[in-house]
Design an enzyme around this catalytic site. Sequence first.
Site, PDB file in Angstrom:
ATOM      1  N   ASP A  35      40.275  36.429  43.866  1.00 43.10           N
ATOM      2  CA  ASP A  35      40.935  36.749  42.594  1.00 43.10           C
ATOM      3  C   ASP A  35      40.755  35.602  41.591  1.00 43.10           C
ATOM      4  OD1 ASP A  35      42.453  37.994  40.703  1.00 43.10           O
ATOM      5  OD2 ASP A  35      44.379  37.700  41.723  1.00 43.10           O
ATOM      6  N   SER A  85      50.294  35.330  36.271  1.00 39.68           N
ATOM      7  CA  SER A  85      48.976  35.474  36.875  1.00 39.68           C
ATOM      8  C   SER A  85      47.886  34.788  36.069  1.00 39.68           C
ATOM      9  CB  SER A  85      48.609  36.948  36.949  1.00 39.68           C
ATOM     10  OG  SER A  85      49.266  37.516  38.019  1.00 39.68           O
ATOM     11  N   GLY A  86      46.930  34.237  36.778  1.00 42.68           N
ATOM     12  CA  GLY A  86      45.821  33.561  36.128  1.00 42.68           C
ATOM     13  C   GLY A  86      46.128  32.117  35.777  1.00 42.68           C
TER      14      GLY A  86
HETATM   15  N1  ARG Z   1      50.216  39.594  39.922  1.00 40.63           N
HETATM   16  C1  ARG Z   1      51.237  39.066  39.076  1.00 40.63           C
HETATM   17  C2  ARG Z   1      50.770  39.084  37.616  1.00 40.63           C
HETATM   18  O1  ARG Z   1      49.927  39.870  37.291  1.00 40.63           O
HETATM   19  C3  ARG Z   1      51.713  37.713  39.473  1.00 40.63           C
HETATM   20  C4  ARG Z   1      52.119  37.683  40.867  1.00 40.63           C
HETATM   21  C5  ARG Z   1      52.731  36.423  41.320  1.00 40.63           C
HETATM   22  N2  ARG Z   1      53.874  36.799  42.056  1.00 40.63           N
HETATM   23  C6  ARG Z   1      54.566  36.024  42.849  1.00 40.63           C
HETATM   24  N3  ARG Z   1      55.638  36.497  43.411  1.00 40.63           N
HETATM   25  N4  ARG Z   1      54.207  34.781  43.059  1.00 40.63           N
HETATM   26  O2  ARG Z   1      51.312  38.405  36.779  1.00 40.63           O
END
Ligand code: ARG
Length: 374
Positions: free
Chosen positions: A229, A324-325
């Site tokens: 990812d 994310s990212g």
């Molecule tokens: N996939 C999520 C996003 O698109 C972030 C996930 C991180 N989650 C976590 N519980 N650490 O922002």
Amino acid sequence: MSDERGCTCNETQIKCKNGFCKPSFWRCDGVNDCGDNTDEENCGNCKAQEFRCRNSRCIPAHKQCNGYNDCGDGSDESQCEKSIAVHCSDLTYKCKNNQCISKLNPMCDGEIDCADDSDEAECKCGTKPYKSSRIVGGKDSSEGEWPWQVSLHMNTQGHVCGASVISNRWLVTAAHCVQDSEKFKYSQPDQWEVYLGLLNQGETSKSTLKRVKRIISHPQYDHLSYDNDIALMELDSPVTLSQNIWPICLPEATHDFPAGKSVWITGWGKQREEVDAVASVLQKAEVRIINNTVCNKLMDDGITPRMICAGVLSGGVDACQGDSGGPMTSTESNGRMFLAGVVSWGDGCGRRNRPGIYTRVTEYRSWIRQMTGV
Ligand code: ARG
């Protein structure tokens, strides 16, 4: 800590000899959680008076730092004052002149380890240049505290993902941030707005706005498992580096981020699992790296070697949707900061025994260099 000694441990805990109770899944994870090492004894590892090499061999403890490569992988000489030249392997650092050295994480640590100085040659990164200086369970950041943190806006949607500056032209983000959905063309460079040097989402006019020329999503990204990812974004024009916009260092493939190490996560993501809104001020939180085997058990076998887990297992501190990212930032020996991970996925946010999962950046060092020259 005296109130935590001599307690009755419950069935999910182990009893340390010094009286502490610790979660059972911390047993034999390579981290001395008890403080007296009882949680790491009798793990089929090395005997007392022996040193455990990174390649799992056991050598007599007195052979550590004797200037000879007794382990074979240099790990018995990797945390000593002097580095020695060793055979190259997956665990050793390679200088530009192709010599390999024993020292652990020697890049940009402020000491010259390679005969050709190459380990200290490209270190314009990971510092907060002119200053001394949303996330669940975090605190507000201050201006210039995370100068590599970027906010990625999708045209009408506002902030959707984070990213990190790695040079004046390139950003690292998550591949899942740049996949098309039914409604939005996230893979199209012209759909994005990049805000650099931003602190408060309400003050975008104070930050630097760039557009994207090119997006390179990892070719092996798997949208079901979130394996690989990671994605790269090229800016349409180079950004002027400043006290609020500065690259983070990329760790070499052999850089070690040990379990138990504390790192920082940052972002404008949700501050609680159940809300919809993202944070206005950039949030920061401190979490610890969790051993992959332990994490894989906690996360129902969903962890690949290309992921790295971090969190606070009692819950309440984590990344969340919208983070994310963005970076998982690790401060290394001389205070320089490295990109250890990219916020990738989780089960809810901040739940007990459900750490956050990050892309393990060391796995992509050569791919990033190939694609960007950085
Ligand atoms: N996939 C999520 C996003 O698109 C972030 C996930 C991180 N989650 C976590 N519980 N650490 O922002």
